[in-house]
Design a protein around this motif. Structure first.
Motif, PDB file in Angstrom:
ATOM      1  N   THR A  54       6.483   1.095   3.184  1.00 49.76           N
ATOM      2  CA  THR A  54       6.085   3.065   3.603  1.00 49.76           C
ATOM      3  C   THR A  54       6.286   3.292   4.478  1.00 49.76           C
ATOM      4  N   THR A  82       0.538   7.686   1.808  1.00 51.54           N
ATOM      5  CA  THR A  82       0.141   7.707   0.533  1.00 51.54           C
ATOM      6  C   THR A  82       0.435   6.279  -0.340  1.00 51.54           C
ATOM      7  N   THR A 114       2.179   3.980  -2.793  1.00 58.95           N
ATOM      8  CA  THR A 114       3.493   4.584  -3.597  1.00 58.95           C
ATOM      9  C   THR A 114       2.810   3.783  -4.938  1.00 58.95           C
ATOM     10  N   ASP A 157      11.494   1.383  -2.145  1.00 61.31           N
ATOM     11  CA  ASP A 157      10.542   1.056  -1.115  1.00 61.31           C
ATOM     12  C   ASP A 157       9.020   0.867  -2.660  1.00 61.31           C
TER      13      ASP A 157
HETATM   14 MG    MG Z   1       3.965   2.324   0.027  1.00 61.80          MG
END
Ligand code: MG
Ligand code: GTP
Length: 173
Positions: free
Chosen positions: A20, A41, A43, A62
């Motif tokens: 991310t 944060t 995912t 993602d």
């Molecule tokens: Mg992630």
């Protein structure tokens, strides 16, 4: 622009590897906020994002790398034109887990000939594995049915990310 070619990129790798962060950094790279810190944060499930580079509009999936969500990855194999596999080079204990997940992925015939970019991420951490060590531990030389490349990266600074995306753009068909 509207005339740009749209490509789907699947971003996978273990939890905490930096997927991310990499995507957020790539999104910022095309804005004036390029130097802004990235807050992330873990995912949950997956997120879809977009960014453009040259003549390509990337749609990025993602994926969460957490164990309970890894089975989601394969649902997107048939629709992706490129894969980014992120490795946490500071997580030596789990390189073998990263290899197991990679091996499962490589069995999928839908991914034959799909370009595969490895980010050897977190290169800023002094004790990190080198890209050569990663390639050896993951046995990347055994991959012969698709173009692949391993690029060292630091997602916090953005170092290496453009180099990786440039390589990917070259091999997307
Ligand atoms: Mg992630
Ligand atoms: P999941 O969503 O749980 O699968 O994790 P992820 O792969 O998306 O990792 P994420 O981007 O959430 O980053 C995890 C942690 O690693 C965060 O605290 C990031 O700030 C940190 N991180 C990401 N890239 C780097 C890097 O290149 N160097 C360092 N030192 N930390 C990084």
């Amino acid at each position: 622009g509207v005339n740009k070619e749209k490509v789907n990129v699947l971003v996978v790798g273990l939890d905490n590897s930096g997927k991310t962060t990499i995507i957020e950094r790539l999104k910022l790279a095309s804005t004036k906020k390029a130097q802004a810190p990235v807050e992330v944060t873990p995912t949950v499930g997956f997120n879809v994002d977009t960014f453009s580079k040259g003549s390509l509009n990337f749609t990025v999936f993602d994926m969460s790398g957490a164990g309970r969500y890894r089975s989601l990855w394969e649902q997107y194999y048939k629709d992706c034109q490129a894969i980014i596999y992120v490795i946490d080079t500071s997580d030596k204990l789990r390189v073998c887990v990263a290899k197991d997940e990679l091996d499962l992925m490589l069995k999928h015939q839908e991914l034959k000939r799909v370009p595969l970019l490895f980010f050897a991420n977190k290169m800023d951490i002094p004790s990190a594995l080198t890209p050569v060590e990663c390639a050896q531990l993951l046995k990347l030389d055994d991959i012969t049915d698709k173009p692949w490349q391993i690029v060292p990266s630091n997602a916090l600074s953005g170092e290496g990310l453009q180099k990786g995306v440039d390589w990917l753009a070259e091999f997307i068909q």
